[in-house]
Enzyme design. Structure first.
Site, PDB file in Angstrom:
ATOM      1  N   ARG A 190       0.833  -1.210   0.000  1.00  0.00           N
ATOM      2  CA  ARG A 190       0.000   0.000   0.000  1.00  0.00           C
ATOM      3  C   ARG A 190       0.865   1.257   0.000  1.00  0.00           C
ATOM      4  O   ARG A 190       0.531   2.247  -0.656  1.00  0.00           O
ATOM      5  CB  ARG A 190      -0.940  -0.004   1.207  1.00  0.00           C
ATOM      6  CG  ARG A 190      -1.816   1.238   1.267  1.00  0.00           C
ATOM      7  CD  ARG A 190      -2.839   1.184   2.388  1.00  0.00           C
ATOM      8  NE  ARG A 190      -3.539   2.456   2.504  1.00  0.00           N
ATOM      9  CZ  ARG A 190      -4.487   2.718   3.386  1.00  0.00           C
ATOM     10  NH1 ARG A 190      -4.862   1.790   4.246  1.00  0.00           N
ATOM     11  NH2 ARG A 190      -5.071   3.901   3.424  1.00  0.00           N
ATOM     12  N   ASN A 248     -10.482  -4.896  -0.266  1.00  0.00           N
ATOM     13  CA  ASN A 248     -10.533  -3.809  -1.245  1.00  0.00           C
ATOM     14  C   ASN A 248      -9.637  -4.084  -2.450  1.00  0.00           C
ATOM     15  O   ASN A 248      -8.664  -4.823  -2.329  1.00  0.00           O
ATOM     16  CB  ASN A 248     -10.107  -2.496  -0.583  1.00  0.00           C
ATOM     17  CG  ASN A 248     -11.242  -1.837   0.177  1.00  0.00           C
ATOM     18  OD1 ASN A 248     -12.381  -1.899  -0.242  1.00  0.00           O
ATOM     19  ND2 ASN A 248     -10.924  -1.211   1.298  1.00  0.00           N
ATOM     20  N   CYS A 280     -18.775  -2.987   2.552  1.00  0.00           N
ATOM     21  CA  CYS A 280     -18.019  -1.774   2.853  1.00  0.00           C
ATOM     22  C   CYS A 280     -18.643  -1.149   4.088  1.00  0.00           C
ATOM     23  O   CYS A 280     -19.864  -1.229   4.293  1.00  0.00           O
ATOM     24  CB  CYS A 280     -18.101  -0.817   1.670  1.00  0.00           C
ATOM     25  SG  CYS A 280     -17.194   0.728   1.911  1.00  0.00           S
ATOM     26  N   HIS A 324     -17.396   2.635  -3.035  1.00  0.00           N
ATOM     27  CA  HIS A 324     -16.670   3.889  -2.849  1.00  0.00           C
ATOM     28  C   HIS A 324     -17.037   4.918  -3.908  1.00  0.00           C
ATOM     29  O   HIS A 324     -16.292   5.880  -4.147  1.00  0.00           O
ATOM     30  CB  HIS A 324     -15.145   3.662  -2.834  1.00  0.00           C
ATOM     31  CG  HIS A 324     -14.674   2.984  -1.592  1.00  0.00           C
ATOM     32  ND1 HIS A 324     -13.334   2.735  -1.328  1.00  0.00           N
ATOM     33  CD2 HIS A 324     -15.348   2.492  -0.524  1.00  0.00           C
ATOM     34  CE1 HIS A 324     -13.224   2.112  -0.160  1.00  0.00           C
ATOM     35  NE2 HIS A 324     -14.444   1.962   0.341  1.00  0.00           N
ATOM     36  N   TYR A 345     -15.894   9.138  -0.302  1.00  0.00           N
ATOM     37  CA  TYR A 345     -14.838   8.964  -1.307  1.00  0.00           C
ATOM     38  C   TYR A 345     -15.049   9.825  -2.546  1.00  0.00           C
ATOM     39  O   TYR A 345     -14.117  10.002  -3.335  1.00  0.00           O
ATOM     40  CB  TYR A 345     -14.724   7.490  -1.708  1.00  0.00           C
ATOM     41  CG  TYR A 345     -14.017   6.647  -0.680  1.00  0.00           C
ATOM     42  CD1 TYR A 345     -12.646   6.415  -0.754  1.00  0.00           C
ATOM     43  CD2 TYR A 345     -14.706   6.081   0.388  1.00  0.00           C
ATOM     44  CE1 TYR A 345     -11.985   5.650   0.195  1.00  0.00           C
ATOM     45  CE2 TYR A 345     -14.065   5.311   1.347  1.00  0.00           C
ATOM     46  CZ  TYR A 345     -12.706   5.102   1.239  1.00  0.00           C
ATOM     47  OH  TYR A 345     -12.059   4.347   2.182  1.00  0.00           O
TER      48      TYR A 345
END
Length: 477
Positions: free
Chosen positions: A97, A151, A173, A203, A269
């Site tokens: 990440r 995700n 989510c 998102h 988001y």
């Protein structure tokens, strides 16, 4: 499915989120008679698995319930005869990440876990793994439901349906849960006095709200959200802003004029798209800060959490977990499982096959919508057509998702580049291609499907610009 001794298998069991999941099952034990919970991880996650696994068992031991938590690195052992399989894994762990965020940002491009270039690369790494898990499930637990929290949840769930040919999958989510928990307070209502309808993509969804007289109150909630955005919100918490925005999203207010025009509430988001300039500037400031990008901040939080989890006296979820950004995870995952098991037909927002719920997209794509969840899975609540602007956004995002999924499955460099150029967060041009090439090389260990393309890029002398990423790679991460 067993009616009195459920077996739950959790892939990515060494996650710091696992205590949240245990709390959710404990809370619902009277409705959900769990007997065995199998936490499975990979060799690189063994130490964390053992730490969080012992913590999970302590949580159950502090209850009157006789539940055994099993820890294993053998996925097949965990999956065998499971009733429900939950997924919460991160391929490449947090160092991956960090690369997803730092490499794009080093070129002035948004770097974020599920949006932009980073989100696409998380899909590239994750989709082949989830498809392997599905193949194991077909042999070992063919009647199980797959509850996916990994995700990018929308793309991962769609890949399971489209390429894994597995229909008993639900993508989850925590963002819709947060909205439904926090927004009613803004207009002095409780959730049971309101009706919510969500539609869009993971998102990237919108919602509308009505009260129990049938009056739409979406506009009232928007007005209160805007009022709070312009005050010093002393009642905000670290885990969730007062309007439901997750902790991991910088809280730039939406434009009131845009909200008035759309007549819907966007998810948190959407700030990465509607306030792209401000969000990107904030991420660039973090890049240069001592704390680093969000992934580096999360790593510091996780290190703190696992030190807490080592405490042999700790038998409950610590407050610090709220900083991790996954508040309400168990309310989404555990309530979904409970609703299927008990045929409750609860209102739950999930990613599932469209089947006409969102009129502006094909029936066979994955969408995130309001459903009634019962024994046969989600029954979608039709939302209808979206306004012109939101329809356009959603359709281009769905096209990007589908090309990304295809690239993840095939390892086709040309499709990966096309997905990059489609993504609104990736400015088209030479820089987009450069970021794609660097990310491919940085993630070589976890992208075997792109082997030929990566070898070609290395032969061309492509190198990594960001110093911290180069350091991670030198450490074999």
């Amino acid at each position: 499915m067993s009616r009195d001794a459920l077996k739950i298998a959790t892939i990515g069991g060494g996650s710091s989120y696992t205590p949240e999941l245990m709390e959710g099952f404990i809370k619902r034990y009277d409705e959900l008679p769990v007997k065995e919970i199998w936490l499975v991880d990979i060799e690189d996650g063994k130490e964390k698995l053992e730490i969080v696994g012992r913590m999970a068992q302590r949580m159950w031991d502090a209850t009157p319930y006789d539940v055994k938590v099993h820890l294993t690195l053998d996925r097949e052992e965990a999956l065998k005869d499971a009733d429900f399989v939950t997924t919460q894994f991160r391929v490449g762990l947090l160092p991956a990440r960090i690369k997803d965020e730092r490499i794009p940002l080093s070129y002035g491009m948004l770097g974020q876990e599920t949006n932009g270039a980073g989100g696409m690369f998380k899909a590239f790494r994750t989709i082949p793994v989830i498809l392997d898990i599905v193949e194991d499930m077909k042999r070992l637990c063919p009647e199980a439901w797959l509850i996916n929290f990994t995700n990018p949840s929308g793309m991962v769930t769609e890949a399971v349906m489209k390429y894994g040919h597995w229909d008993k999958v639900i993508g989850l989510c925590n963002v819709p849960v947060g909205a439904m928990m926090d927004e009613p307070k803004l207009i002095n209502k409780t959730l049971d006095e309101l009706t919510y309808k969500f539609a869009g993509l993971n998102h990237f969804h919108w919602h509308r709200v009505w009260d129990n007289t049938g009056k739409e109150v979406t506009g009232e909630i928007i007005q209160k959200m805007l009022e709070q955005a312009n005050t010093n919100k002393e009642n905000d918490t670290k885990e969730q802003k007062a309007d439901g925005t997750p902790a991991n999203i910088f809280n730039v207010p939406f434009f009131k004029e845009q909200l008035a025009e759309m007549g819907m509430i966007p998810c948190g988001y959407h700030r990465y798209y509607y306030r792209q300039e401000e969000m990107l500037n904030h991420l660039l400031e973090e890049l240069e800060s001592e704390a680093g990008v969000r992934a580096e901040q999360v790593k510091a939080t996780e290190d703190e959490l696992f030190e807490l989890y080592k405490d042999p006296n700790l038998d409950h979820k610590p407050e610090q977990l709220a900083k991790r950004g996954g508040a309400h995870y168990s309310d989404a995952a555990c309530e979904t499982i409970c609703s299927i098991y008990n045929d409750k037909n609860s209102h739950i927002v999930v990613t599932t096959r469209n089947n006409g719920a969102v009129a502006d997209l094909p029936d066979d794509v994955a969408v995130e919508v309001s459903t009634y969840m019962g024994a046969c899975g989600p029954k979608n609540i039709a939302f209808g057509k979206l306004p012109t602007a939101e329809r356009g956004w959603m359709q281009i995002m769905k096209a990007m998702e589908q090309v990304t999924e295809e690239a993840a499955v095939t390892g086709d460099y040309n499709k990966a580049l096309t997905a990059f150029i489609l993504n609104p967060q990736v400015p088209g041009g030479a820089t987009a291609k450069r970021v794609l090439d660097e990310l491919l090389i940085a993630h070589e260990k976890y992208l075997p499907q792109f082997k030929d393309a990566i070898e070609s890029l290395k032969a061309q002398g492509v190198t990594i610009k960001d110093e911290r990423v180069r350091k991670l790679m030198a450490e074999g991460k």
